[in-house]
Write a protein that holds these residues in place. Structure first.
Motif, PDB file in Angstrom:
ATOM      1  N   PHE A  57      -1.950  -0.005  -8.651  1.00 32.01           N
ATOM      2  CA  PHE A  57      -2.779   1.141  -8.987  1.00 32.01           C
ATOM      3  C   PHE A  57      -3.878   0.755  -9.979  1.00 32.01           C
ATOM      4  CE2 PHE A  57      -3.700   4.932 -11.568  1.00 32.01           C
ATOM      5  CZ  PHE A  57      -4.096   5.815 -10.570  1.00 32.01           C
ATOM      6  N   GLU A  58      -3.492   0.061 -11.052  1.00 32.71           N
ATOM      7  CA  GLU A  58      -4.462  -0.322 -12.077  1.00 32.71           C
ATOM      8  C   GLU A  58      -5.549  -1.235 -11.523  1.00 32.71           C
ATOM      9  OE1 GLU A  58      -1.809  -0.125 -16.169  1.00 32.71           O
ATOM     10  OE2 GLU A  58      -2.007  -2.054 -15.150  1.00 32.71           O
ATOM     11  N   LYS A  59      -5.152  -2.165 -10.675  1.00 35.97           N
ATOM     12  CA  LYS A  59      -6.107  -3.137 -10.118  1.00 35.97           C
ATOM     13  C   LYS A  59      -6.753  -2.659  -8.822  1.00 35.97           C
ATOM     14  CE  LYS A  59      -3.867  -7.217 -12.074  1.00 35.97           C
ATOM     15  NZ  LYS A  59      -3.169  -8.478 -11.783  1.00 35.97           N
ATOM     16  N   GLU A  60      -6.305  -1.493  -8.340  1.00 40.11           N
ATOM     17  CA  GLU A  60      -6.765  -0.988  -7.047  1.00 40.11           C
ATOM     18  C   GLU A  60      -6.627  -2.074  -5.983  1.00 40.11           C
ATOM     19  OE1 GLU A  60     -10.690   0.672  -7.513  1.00 40.11           O
ATOM     20  OE2 GLU A  60     -10.011   2.049  -9.073  1.00 40.11           O
ATOM     21  N   ASP A  61      -5.447  -2.684  -5.956  1.00 40.51           N
ATOM     22  CA  ASP A  61      -5.162  -3.839  -5.110  1.00 40.51           C
ATOM     23  C   ASP A  61      -4.309  -3.419  -3.920  1.00 40.51           C
ATOM     24  OD1 ASP A  61      -4.092  -6.213  -3.996  1.00 40.51           O
ATOM     25  OD2 ASP A  61      -4.254  -7.255  -5.928  1.00 40.51           O
ATOM     26  N   SER A  62      -4.928  -3.356  -2.747  1.00 35.35           N
ATOM     27  CA  SER A  62      -4.201  -2.912  -1.558  1.00 35.35           C
ATOM     28  C   SER A  62      -3.187  -3.950  -1.076  1.00 35.35           C
ATOM     29  CB  SER A  62      -5.166  -2.548  -0.431  1.00 35.35           C
ATOM     30  OG  SER A  62      -5.936  -3.666  -0.059  1.00 35.35           O
ATOM     31  N   VAL A  63      -3.391  -5.216  -1.403  1.00 36.54           N
ATOM     32  CA  VAL A  63      -2.424  -6.248  -1.026  1.00 36.54           C
ATOM     33  C   VAL A  63      -1.133  -6.047  -1.817  1.00 36.54           C
ATOM     34  CG1 VAL A  63      -1.940  -8.730  -0.993  1.00 36.54           C
ATOM     35  CG2 VAL A  63      -4.201  -7.893  -0.317  1.00 36.54           C
ATOM     36  N   LEU A  64      -1.264  -5.849  -3.119  1.00 37.31           N
ATOM     37  CA  LEU A  64      -0.077  -5.542  -3.937  1.00 37.31           C
ATOM     38  C   LEU A  64       0.570  -4.235  -3.479  1.00 37.31           C
ATOM     39  CD1 LEU A  64      -1.158  -6.417  -7.604  1.00 37.31           C
ATOM     40  CD2 LEU A  64       0.532  -7.600  -6.192  1.00 37.31           C
ATOM     41  N   ALA A  65      -0.258  -3.250  -3.202  1.00 38.12           N
ATOM     42  CA  ALA A  65       0.257  -1.959  -2.748  1.00 38.12           C
ATOM     43  C   ALA A  65       1.059  -2.119  -1.454  1.00 38.12           C
ATOM     44  CB  ALA A  65      -0.880  -0.970  -2.559  1.00 38.12           C
ATOM     45  N   GLY A  66       0.640  -3.022  -0.604  1.00 35.28           N
ATOM     46  CA  GLY A  66       1.347  -3.272   0.643  1.00 35.28           C
ATOM     47  C   GLY A  66       2.716  -3.891   0.452  1.00 35.28           C
ATOM     48  N   GLN A  67       2.985  -4.424  -0.732  1.00 36.24           N
ATOM     49  CA  GLN A  67       4.288  -5.019  -1.025  1.00 36.24           C
ATOM     50  C   GLN A  67       5.305  -3.985  -1.520  1.00 36.24           C
ATOM     51  OE1 GLN A  67       3.755  -8.330  -3.710  1.00 36.24           O
ATOM     52  NE2 GLN A  67       1.997  -9.084  -2.555  1.00 36.24           N
ATOM     53  N   VAL A  68       4.830  -2.784  -1.786  1.00 34.13           N
ATOM     54  CA  VAL A  68       5.709  -1.740  -2.318  1.00 34.13           C
ATOM     55  C   VAL A  68       6.670  -1.224  -1.246  1.00 34.13           C
ATOM     56  CG1 VAL A  68       5.766   0.610  -3.273  1.00 34.13           C
ATOM     57  CG2 VAL A  68       4.134  -1.069  -4.168  1.00 34.13           C
ATOM     58  N   GLU A  69       6.159  -0.971  -0.051  1.00 38.48           N
ATOM     59  CA  GLU A  69       6.981  -0.332   0.981  1.00 38.48           C
ATOM     60  C   GLU A  69       8.205  -1.147   1.388  1.00 38.48           C
ATOM     61  OE1 GLU A  69       8.383   2.763   2.920  1.00 38.48           O
ATOM     62  OE2 GLU A  69       6.632   2.780   1.607  1.00 38.48           O
ATOM     63  N   PRO A  70       8.105  -2.456   1.553  1.00 40.56           N
ATOM     64  CA  PRO A  70       9.325  -3.211   1.879  1.00 40.56           C
ATOM     65  C   PRO A  70      10.389  -3.094   0.773  1.00 40.56           C
ATOM     66  CG  PRO A  70       7.389  -4.538   2.351  1.00 40.56           C
ATOM     67  CD  PRO A  70       6.909  -3.306   1.630  1.00 40.56           C
ATOM     68  N   LEU A  71       9.957  -3.099  -0.471  1.00 43.89           N
ATOM     69  CA  LEU A  71      10.902  -2.955  -1.580  1.00 43.89           C
ATOM     70  C   LEU A  71      11.472  -1.537  -1.606  1.00 43.89           C
ATOM     71  CD1 LEU A  71      12.437  -3.971  -3.999  1.00 43.89           C
ATOM     72  CD2 LEU A  71      10.332  -3.808  -5.357  1.00 43.89           C
ATOM     73  N   GLU A  72      10.658  -0.561  -1.281  1.00 44.51           N
ATOM     74  CA  GLU A  72      11.135   0.825  -1.224  1.00 44.51           C
ATOM     75  C   GLU A  72      12.224   0.948  -0.169  1.00 44.51           C
ATOM     76  OE1 GLU A  72      11.839   4.827  -0.173  1.00 44.51           O
ATOM     77  OE2 GLU A  72      10.903   3.405   1.204  1.00 44.51           O
ATOM     78  N   GLN A  73      12.039   0.275   0.956  1.00 44.78           N
ATOM     79  CA  GLN A  73      13.046   0.320   2.018  1.00 44.78           C
ATOM     80  C   GLN A  73      14.347  -0.339   1.550  1.00 44.78           C
ATOM     81  OE1 GLN A  73      12.630   1.946   5.092  1.00 44.78           O
ATOM     82  NE2 GLN A  73      14.834   1.684   5.000  1.00 44.78           N
ATOM     83  N   VAL A  74      14.248  -1.422   0.791  1.00 40.13           N
ATOM     84  CA  VAL A  74      15.436  -2.083   0.259  1.00 40.13           C
ATOM     85  C   VAL A  74      16.159  -1.163  -0.729  1.00 40.13           C
ATOM     86  CG1 VAL A  74      16.248  -4.011  -1.181  1.00 40.13           C
ATOM     87  CG2 VAL A  74      14.669  -4.434   0.721  1.00 40.13           C
ATOM     88  N   VAL A  75      15.421  -0.437  -1.551  1.00 39.18           N
ATOM     89  CA  VAL A  75      16.043   0.524  -2.471  1.00 39.18           C
ATOM     90  C   VAL A  75      16.811   1.579  -1.673  1.00 39.18           C
ATOM     91  CG1 VAL A  75      15.607   2.358  -4.182  1.00 39.18           C
ATOM     92  CG2 VAL A  75      14.445   0.140  -4.387  1.00 39.18           C
ATOM     93  N   ASP A  76      16.211   2.067  -0.593  1.00 36.72           N
ATOM     94  CA  ASP A  76      16.909   3.026   0.260  1.00 36.72           C
ATOM     95  C   ASP A  76      18.208   2.427   0.793  1.00 36.72           C
ATOM     96  OD1 ASP A  76      14.838   4.830  -0.099  1.00 36.72           O
ATOM     97  OD2 ASP A  76      14.019   4.600   1.922  1.00 36.72           O
ATOM     98  N   ASP A  77      18.138   1.189   1.256  1.00 40.28           N
ATOM     99  CA  ASP A  77      19.326   0.502   1.782  1.00 40.28           C
ATOM    100  C   ASP A  77      20.391   0.330   0.699  1.00 40.28           C
ATOM    101  OD1 ASP A  77      17.876   0.293   4.152  1.00 40.28           O
ATOM    102  OD2 ASP A  77      17.456  -1.850   3.907  1.00 40.28           O
ATOM    103  N   LEU A  78      19.965  -0.054  -0.510  1.00 36.79           N
ATOM    104  CA  LEU A  78      20.907  -0.227  -1.615  1.00 36.79           C
ATOM    105  C   LEU A  78      21.604   1.092  -1.952  1.00 36.79           C
ATOM    106  CD1 LEU A  78      18.853  -2.552  -3.996  1.00 36.79           C
ATOM    107  CD2 LEU A  78      21.028  -3.131  -2.874  1.00 36.79           C
TER     108      LEU A  78
END
Length: 175
Positions: A57-78
């Motif tokens: 968000f701070e860097k307005e970095d869409s590449v970093l933002a794209g790494q959030v969803e896979p981790l979000e899915q892992v949190v759901d799985d956990l």
């Protein structure tokens, strides 16, 4: 404005997590060593997804933002796996209902924090790519498209936040 609303909701869930911690302290509840490891793993995943989201968000970095969803899915799985383990322990009489309520509250708030992180990440991607895509449509497409980048990132997160193999690990009263 959407991202600000999501950050505000994350703050609300942080307060809920504080209340859970206060309940644990006030009632002198104790998780077993194995449960502490499990809770520590999902806690680290939440810390990491928050840090990743804020940085994107701070860097307005869409590449970093794209790494959030896979981790979000892992949190759901956990969350699902930890609840399954808890139910098994309850059925076996190795866990108290009281600790189960505390664990459920904690996991629910963690999962909702990760959901809001996902929303912020999608907003960053929308802004960076000047896209008016629907967030839910985008997330559904990312998860179901079989994207190699998503799959690789998801698998890395699965490995990093893997739970101990023991199905009996979990919250138990320690007297």
């Amino acid at each position: 404005m959407h991202a600000i609303g999501d950050f505000e909701r994350i703050g609300d869930h942080a307060l809920n997590i504080l209340r859970v911690a206060e309940e644990i302290h006030d009632k002198q509840l104790h998780f077993s060593d194995k449960a502490q490891v499990e809770v520590g793993i999902i806690t680290q995943a939440i810390i990491d997804i928050l840090n990743l989201t804020v940085e994107a968000f701070e860097k307005e970095d869409s590449v970093l933002a794209g790494q959030v969803e896979p981790l979000e899915q892992v949190v759901d799985d956990l969350k699902i796996e930890l609840k399954t383990r808890h139910i098994r322990r309850l059925q076996e009489g190795r866990c108290t209902i009281e600790l189960g309520f505390v664990l459920t509250d904690l996991l629910t708030n963690y999962e909702r924090v990760s959901d809001h992180c996902s929303n912020v990440a999608v907003t960053v991607i929308q802004i960076k790519e000047s896209s008016s895509m629907d967030a839910h449509e985008y997330l559904n497409q990312v998860k179901t498209s079989g994207s190699p980048a998503f799959t690789q990132s998801y698998n890395r997160c699965l490995e990093k936040y893997s739970l101990p193999a023991s199905a009996s690990a979990g919250p138990e009263s320690v007297s």
